[in-house]
Motif scaffolding. Sequence first.
Motif, PDB file in Angstrom:
ATOM      1  N   MET A   2      -1.548  -6.076 -26.801  1.00  0.00           N
ATOM      2  CA  MET A   2      -2.199  -4.757 -25.905  1.00  0.00           C
ATOM      3  C   MET A   2      -0.671  -4.822 -25.255  1.00  0.00           C
ATOM      4  SD  MET A   2      -5.375  -4.147 -26.109  1.00  0.00           S
ATOM      5  CE  MET A   2      -6.780  -5.079 -27.050  1.00  0.00           C
ATOM      6  N   ALA A   3      -1.070  -4.599 -24.001  1.00  0.00           N
ATOM      7  CA  ALA A   3      -0.809  -3.843 -22.942  1.00  0.00           C
ATOM      8  C   ALA A   3       0.438  -4.699 -22.633  1.00  0.00           C
ATOM      9  CB  ALA A   3      -0.649  -2.943 -22.349  1.00  0.00           C
ATOM     10  N   PHE A   4       0.451  -5.507 -23.132  1.00  0.00           N
ATOM     11  CA  PHE A   4       1.057  -6.950 -21.848  1.00  0.00           C
ATOM     12  C   PHE A   4       2.614  -7.003 -22.960  1.00  0.00           C
ATOM     13  CE2 PHE A   4      -3.583  -7.631 -20.611  1.00  0.00           C
ATOM     14  CZ  PHE A   4      -2.570  -7.898 -19.452  1.00  0.00           C
ATOM     15  N   GLY A  36       3.224 -12.290 -19.780  1.00  0.00           N
ATOM     16  CA  GLY A  36       1.831 -12.395 -19.530  1.00  0.00           C
ATOM     17  C   GLY A  36       1.783 -10.731 -18.353  1.00  0.00           C
ATOM     18  N   GLU A  37       3.030  -9.832 -18.216  1.00  0.00           N
ATOM     19  CA  GLU A  37       2.740  -8.902 -17.865  1.00  0.00           C
ATOM     20  C   GLU A  37       2.682  -7.114 -17.924  1.00  0.00           C
ATOM     21  OE1 GLU A  37       6.834  -8.935 -15.257  1.00  0.00           O
ATOM     22  OE2 GLU A  37       6.310 -11.193 -14.329  1.00  0.00           O
ATOM     23  N   ILE A  38       2.088  -6.507 -17.643  1.00  0.00           N
ATOM     24  CA  ILE A  38       2.150  -5.216 -18.650  1.00  0.00           C
ATOM     25  C   ILE A  38       3.093  -4.468 -18.071  1.00  0.00           C
ATOM     26  CG2 ILE A  38       0.866  -3.143 -17.906  1.00  0.00           C
ATOM     27  CD1 ILE A  38      -1.732  -3.986 -16.182  1.00  0.00           C
ATOM     28  N   ASP A  39       3.535  -4.254 -19.150  1.00  0.00           N
ATOM     29  CA  ASP A  39       4.627  -3.273 -20.105  1.00  0.00           C
ATOM     30  C   ASP A  39       3.871  -1.661 -20.236  1.00  0.00           C
ATOM     31  OD1 ASP A  39       6.329  -2.502 -21.611  1.00  0.00           O
ATOM     32  OD2 ASP A  39       5.958  -3.345 -23.426  1.00  0.00           O
ATOM     33  N   PRO A  40       4.491  -1.700 -18.879  1.00  0.00           N
ATOM     34  CA  PRO A  40       4.480   0.340 -18.461  1.00  0.00           C
ATOM     35  C   PRO A  40       4.406   1.124 -19.205  1.00  0.00           C
ATOM     36  CG  PRO A  40       6.177  -0.616 -17.445  1.00  0.00           C
ATOM     37  CD  PRO A  40       5.851  -1.485 -18.459  1.00  0.00           C
ATOM     38  N   GLY A 100       1.067   2.645 -21.550  1.00  0.00           N
ATOM     39  CA  GLY A 100       1.417   4.516 -21.626  1.00  0.00           C
ATOM     40  C   GLY A 100       0.595   4.955 -22.366  1.00  0.00           C
ATOM     41  N   VAL A 101       1.085   4.117 -23.866  1.00  0.00           N
ATOM     42  CA  VAL A 101       0.876   4.721 -24.935  1.00  0.00           C
ATOM     43  C   VAL A 101      -0.600   4.089 -25.322  1.00  0.00           C
ATOM     44  CG1 VAL A 101       1.047   3.789 -27.723  1.00  0.00           C
ATOM     45  CG2 VAL A 101       2.977   4.532 -26.177  1.00  0.00           C
ATOM     46  N   LEU A 102      -1.238   3.307 -24.981  1.00  0.00           N
ATOM     47  CA  LEU A 102      -2.524   3.077 -24.859  1.00  0.00           C
ATOM     48  C   LEU A 102      -3.351   3.464 -23.834  1.00  0.00           C
ATOM     49  CD1 LEU A 102      -4.295   1.638 -25.368  1.00  0.00           C
ATOM     50  CD2 LEU A 102      -4.195  -0.230 -23.557  1.00  0.00           C
ATOM     51  N   TRP A 103      -2.732   4.828 -22.678  1.00  0.00           N
ATOM     52  CA  TRP A 103      -3.894   5.535 -22.294  1.00  0.00           C
ATOM     53  C   TRP A 103      -3.213   7.140 -22.630  1.00  0.00           C
ATOM     54  CZ3 TRP A 103      -6.627   6.077 -17.730  1.00  0.00           C
ATOM     55  CH2 TRP A 103      -6.654   6.772 -16.834  1.00  0.00           C
TER      56      TRP A 103
END
Length: 73
Positions: A1-3, A7-11, A15-18
């Motif tokens: 996913m976006a992590f 375990g941190e959010i990969d910006p 951004g791609v997911l958004w």
Amino acid sequence: MAFDNNGEIDPVKYGVLWERVQHMDRKITKMEGQLDELIALANKGRGGLWFGMTVASAVSGLIGFLFSHWQGS
């Protein structure tokens, strides 16, 4: 996913997911508009069908009336 692995959010992934969510939202909005147009066209067709049936019924009734009086004379 976006992590990422920590375990941190990969910006970047976030951004791609958004962007994907925004794109899907635009597509859904467009599909809703098209669905509304389709429903309006279906309702117009239904009205035309009933009008056509009314005209055909009136014409056949008039022809039947004329033939019944013509045959009776």
